[in-house]
Structure formats: C-alpha cells, structure tokens
Design a protein around this motif. Structure first.
Motif, PDB file in Angstrom:
ATOM      1  N   ARG A  49      47.246  29.164  39.037  1.00 31.90           N
ATOM      2  CA  ARG A  49      46.820  30.071  40.099  1.00 31.90           C
ATOM      3  C   ARG A  49      46.920  31.524  39.649  1.00 31.90           C
ATOM      4  O   ARG A  49      46.035  32.329  39.920  1.00 31.90           O
ATOM      5  N   LEU A  50      47.987  31.870  38.968  1.00 32.55           N
ATOM      6  CA  LEU A  50      48.157  33.226  38.453  1.00 32.55           C
ATOM      7  C   LEU A  50      47.028  33.590  37.499  1.00 32.55           C
ATOM      8  O   LEU A  50      46.457  34.674  37.581  1.00 32.55           O
ATOM      9  N   GLN A  52      44.059  32.295  37.438  1.00 32.11           N
ATOM     10  CA  GLN A  52      42.833  32.402  38.215  1.00 32.11           C
ATOM     11  C   GLN A  52      42.751  33.769  38.896  1.00 32.11           C
ATOM     12  O   GLN A  52      41.702  34.418  38.872  1.00 32.11           O
ATOM     13  N   ILE A  53      43.840  34.196  39.489  1.00 30.68           N
ATOM     14  CA  ILE A  53      43.851  35.489  40.169  1.00 30.68           C
ATOM     15  C   ILE A  53      43.667  36.629  39.168  1.00 30.68           C
ATOM     16  O   ILE A  53      42.967  37.598  39.454  1.00 30.68           O
ATOM     17  N   ASP A  56      39.981  36.728  38.290  1.00 32.86           N
ATOM     18  CA  ASP A  56      39.116  37.099  39.413  1.00 32.86           C
ATOM     19  C   ASP A  56      39.975  37.545  40.578  1.00 32.86           C
ATOM     20  O   ASP A  56      40.250  36.769  41.486  1.00 32.86           O
ATOM     21  N   PRO A  57      40.420  38.793  40.571  1.00 28.65           N
ATOM     22  CA  PRO A  57      41.358  39.272  41.595  1.00 28.65           C
ATOM     23  C   PRO A  57      40.853  39.173  43.027  1.00 28.65           C
ATOM     24  O   PRO A  57      41.634  39.214  43.960  1.00 28.65           O
ATOM     25  N   SER A  59      39.423  36.528  44.347  1.00 29.72           N
ATOM     26  CA  SER A  59      39.352  35.132  44.811  1.00 29.72           C
ATOM     27  C   SER A  59      40.483  34.799  45.763  1.00 29.72           C
ATOM     28  O   SER A  59      41.460  35.432  45.849  1.00 29.72           O
TER      29      SER A  59
END
Length: 59
Positions: A49-50, A52-53, A56-57, A59
């Motif tokens: 998850r980190l 991914q964020i 793409d901040p 999302s």
C-alpha cells in the motif's frame, strides 16, 4: 499493529530474554508489514500500500 496477534503466535511461550523477544518481535513485524495481507488494505500488505501511494499519491 496487532500485538495480541503477536502474542498468540508465541502460543503461550514465555520469553524472558530481551534479545530473543526483540528478535521474535522483529520477525513478526517483518511478516506483518511485508507478507501478511490486510483486509482493510484490500488484501495488500502495508508495504504494498505504501508503494502504491508513493507511486500515485492521489489514489
């Protein structure tokens, strides 16, 4: 972090050596953050998850 889950994994084992306890806790933290899927994160690990964020901040 779910410390109750950590203590359940010890299965009643009493660890009175601080170095051994720290080692076991680090092993569990690694599992919890990098390998264990979390339902609240759509079955991603916290690390996934980190990433991914970070990619793409918005999302």
């Amino acid at each position: 972090m779910d410390f109750e889950e950590f203590y359940r994994l010890l299965a009643g084992q009493v660890i009175d050596d601080v170095n051994l306890f720290t080692s076991k806790l680090r092993e569990w933290e690694d599992y919890y953050n990098y390998h264990r899927p979390h339902g609240a994160l759509a079955d991603q690990t916290p690390y996934e998850r980190l990433r991914q964020i970070a990619q793409d901040p918005l999302s």
